[in-house]
Motif scaffolding. Structure first.
Motif, PDB file in Angstrom:
ATOM      1  N   HIS A  81       0.849  -1.193   0.000  1.00 36.30           N
ATOM      2  CA  HIS A  81       0.000   0.000   0.000  1.00 36.30           C
ATOM      3  C   HIS A  81       0.887   1.247   0.000  1.00 36.30           C
ATOM      4  CE1 HIS A  81      -2.738   3.090   1.548  1.00 36.30           C
ATOM      5  NE2 HIS A  81      -3.707   2.327   1.073  1.00 36.30           N
ATOM      6  N   TRP A  82       0.388   2.327  -0.554  1.00 38.52           N
ATOM      7  CA  TRP A  82       1.133   3.585  -0.633  1.00 38.52           C
ATOM      8  C   TRP A  82       1.704   3.993   0.724  1.00 38.52           C
ATOM      9  CZ3 TRP A  82       0.284   8.257   1.851  1.00 38.52           C
ATOM     10  CH2 TRP A  82       1.055   9.333   1.407  1.00 38.52           C
ATOM     11  N   PHE A  83       0.917   3.894   1.783  1.00 37.02           N
ATOM     12  CA  PHE A  83       1.392   4.323   3.095  1.00 37.02           C
ATOM     13  C   PHE A  83       2.572   3.462   3.564  1.00 37.02           C
ATOM     14  CE2 PHE A  83       1.320   4.194   7.767  1.00 37.02           C
ATOM     15  CZ  PHE A  83       1.528   5.544   8.016  1.00 37.02           C
ATOM     16  N   SER A  84       2.438   2.153   3.485  1.00 37.33           N
ATOM     17  CA  SER A  84       3.527   1.253   3.909  1.00 37.33           C
ATOM     18  C   SER A  84       4.774   1.471   3.060  1.00 37.33           C
ATOM     19  CB  SER A  84       3.083  -0.206   3.813  1.00 37.33           C
ATOM     20  OG  SER A  84       2.008  -0.450   4.682  1.00 37.33           O
ATOM     21  N   GLU A  85       4.595   1.641   1.764  1.00 38.70           N
ATOM     22  CA  GLU A  85       5.733   1.887   0.886  1.00 38.70           C
ATOM     23  C   GLU A  85       6.412   3.212   1.219  1.00 38.70           C
ATOM     24  OE1 GLU A  85       4.076   1.559  -3.037  1.00 38.70           O
ATOM     25  OE2 GLU A  85       4.152  -0.634  -3.007  1.00 38.70           O
ATOM     26  N   THR A  86       5.626   4.241   1.533  1.00 30.78           N
ATOM     27  CA  THR A  86       6.191   5.540   1.895  1.00 30.78           C
ATOM     28  C   THR A  86       6.963   5.441   3.202  1.00 30.78           C
ATOM     29  OG1 THR A  86       4.416   6.674   0.712  1.00 30.78           O
ATOM     30  CG2 THR A  86       5.638   7.967   2.339  1.00 30.78           C
ATOM     31  N   VAL A  87       6.410   4.749   4.194  1.00 30.66           N
ATOM     32  CA  VAL A  87       7.108   4.546   5.474  1.00 30.66           C
ATOM     33  C   VAL A  87       8.435   3.827   5.234  1.00 30.66           C
ATOM     34  CG1 VAL A  87       7.028   3.261   7.656  1.00 30.66           C
ATOM     35  CG2 VAL A  87       5.063   4.629   6.937  1.00 30.66           C
ATOM     36  N   ALA A  88       8.417   2.793   4.404  1.00 34.14           N
ATOM     37  CA  ALA A  88       9.646   2.046   4.114  1.00 34.14           C
ATOM     38  C   ALA A  88      10.687   2.942   3.443  1.00 34.14           C
ATOM     39  CB  ALA A  88       9.335   0.836   3.234  1.00 34.14           C
ATOM     40  N   LYS A  89      10.260   3.811   2.528  1.00 37.72           N
ATOM     41  CA  LYS A  89      11.195   4.724   1.866  1.00 37.72           C
ATOM     42  C   LYS A  89      11.794   5.716   2.858  1.00 37.72           C
ATOM     43  CE  LYS A  89       9.043   4.534  -2.690  1.00 37.72           C
ATOM     44  NZ  LYS A  89       8.204   5.267  -3.667  1.00 37.72           N
ATOM     45  N   ILE A  90      10.989   6.188   3.795  1.00 39.21           N
ATOM     46  CA  ILE A  90      11.499   7.107   4.820  1.00 39.21           C
ATOM     47  C   ILE A  90      12.514   6.383   5.694  1.00 39.21           C
ATOM     48  CG2 ILE A  90      10.896   8.469   6.860  1.00 39.21           C
ATOM     49  CD1 ILE A  90       8.154   8.990   5.441  1.00 39.21           C
ATOM     50  N   GLU A  91      12.200   5.158   6.088  1.00 42.60           N
ATOM     51  CA  GLU A  91      13.124   4.380   6.923  1.00 42.60           C
ATOM     52  C   GLU A  91      14.434   4.097   6.203  1.00 42.60           C
ATOM     53  OE1 GLU A  91      10.094   2.027   9.902  1.00 42.60           O
ATOM     54  OE2 GLU A  91      10.546   1.078   7.978  1.00 42.60           O
ATOM     55  N   ARG A  92      14.382   3.913   4.880  1.00 46.27           N
ATOM     56  CA  ARG A  92      15.601   3.681   4.084  1.00 46.27           C
ATOM     57  C   ARG A  92      16.293   4.988   3.704  1.00 46.27           C
ATOM     58  NH1 ARG A  92      12.045  -0.020   1.209  1.00 46.27           N
ATOM     59  NH2 ARG A  92      11.922   1.530  -0.454  1.00 46.27           N
ATOM     60  N   LYS A  93      15.731   6.113   4.146  1.00 46.44           N
ATOM     61  CA  LYS A  93      16.269   7.453   3.864  1.00 46.44           C
ATOM     62  C   LYS A  93      16.196   7.819   2.386  1.00 46.44           C
ATOM     63  CE  LYS A  93      18.553   7.951   8.091  1.00 46.44           C
ATOM     64  NZ  LYS A  93      17.471   7.762   8.979  1.00 46.44           N
ATOM     65  N   GLU A  94      15.251   7.213   1.664  1.00 47.26           N
ATOM     66  CA  GLU A  94      15.018   7.564   0.266  1.00 47.26           C
ATOM     67  C   GLU A  94      14.131   8.800   0.157  1.00 47.26           C
ATOM     68  OE1 GLU A  94      13.447   4.102  -1.716  1.00 47.26           O
ATOM     69  OE2 GLU A  94      15.106   2.859  -1.006  1.00 47.26           O
ATOM     70  N   LEU A  95      13.385   9.100   1.188  1.00 52.46           N
ATOM     71  CA  LEU A  95      12.570  10.310   1.266  1.00 52.46           C
ATOM     72  C   LEU A  95      13.000  11.081   2.500  1.00 52.46           C
ATOM     73  CD1 LEU A  95       8.987   8.939   0.487  1.00 52.46           C
ATOM     74  CD2 LEU A  95      10.433  10.314  -1.014  1.00 52.46           C
TER      75      LEU A  95
END
Length: 165
Positions: A81-95
């Motif tokens: 889901h968009w939310f889970s994917e966004t959280v994962a990107k933040i955790e990986r420092k991609e966002l």
């Protein structure tokens, strides 16, 4: 009335709460069209369960351009889901977005079990026993490890665990 601890709701509606200083809170549906043309800060609640969170995010962007903040609050849904994917990107420092992640364990360690009335408080003054009883009781009430993980540990549910009615 200035200096009071309450809000006079006489000038408020079910959609708008007005404060004595002139600021207001406007409650909208999760339809992205409702955000269009508005200013100020935006809070998107339970984004992981919104029908179209990407469109909500897009519609909220102009508010941020005028000095508002966008906050997205949600428990987890599926990993894709968009939310889970966004959280994962933040955790990986991609966002480069700020993020607060609070699990039930974080909340309990900050005193949640002592604030919510229940049988676990019979364990006090032993805070560890109170907290352990609270978590154990919560797991039992939720009924499944998968639901507990999703709702209280901030772990996205596997698609096979989701039920669509």
């Amino acid at each position: 009335m200035a200096g009071t601890d309450y809000i006079d709701l006489d000038d408020s509606t079910t959609e708008v709460v007005r404060f004595p200083n002139g600021s207001k809170i406007v409650a909208l549906s999760s339809n992205p069209t409702g955000l269009r043309g508005r200013g100020g800060s935006v809070t998107i609640d339970e984004a992981a369960f919104a029908d179209n969170p990407e469109e909500l995010w897009k519609a909220a962007q102009p508010c941020a351009q005028w000095g508002g903040k966008i906050r997205v609050i949600s428990s987890m849904s599926s990993p894709d889901h968009w939310f889970s994917e966004t959280v994962a990107k933040i955790e990986r420092k991609e966002l480069n977005y700020g993020m607060l992640k609070t699990t039930i364990y974080d909340a309990v360690n900050q005193g949640l079990a002592q604030k919510i009335p229940g049988l676990w408080q019979n364990q006090l003054p032993d805070i560890k026993a109170c907290n352990d009883f609270f978590i154990s009781n919560l797991k039992q009430e939720v009924g499944s490890e998968a639901a507990f993980s999703q709702e209280f540990e901030c772990i996205p549910a596997k698609e096979s665990m989701l039920i669509d009615t």
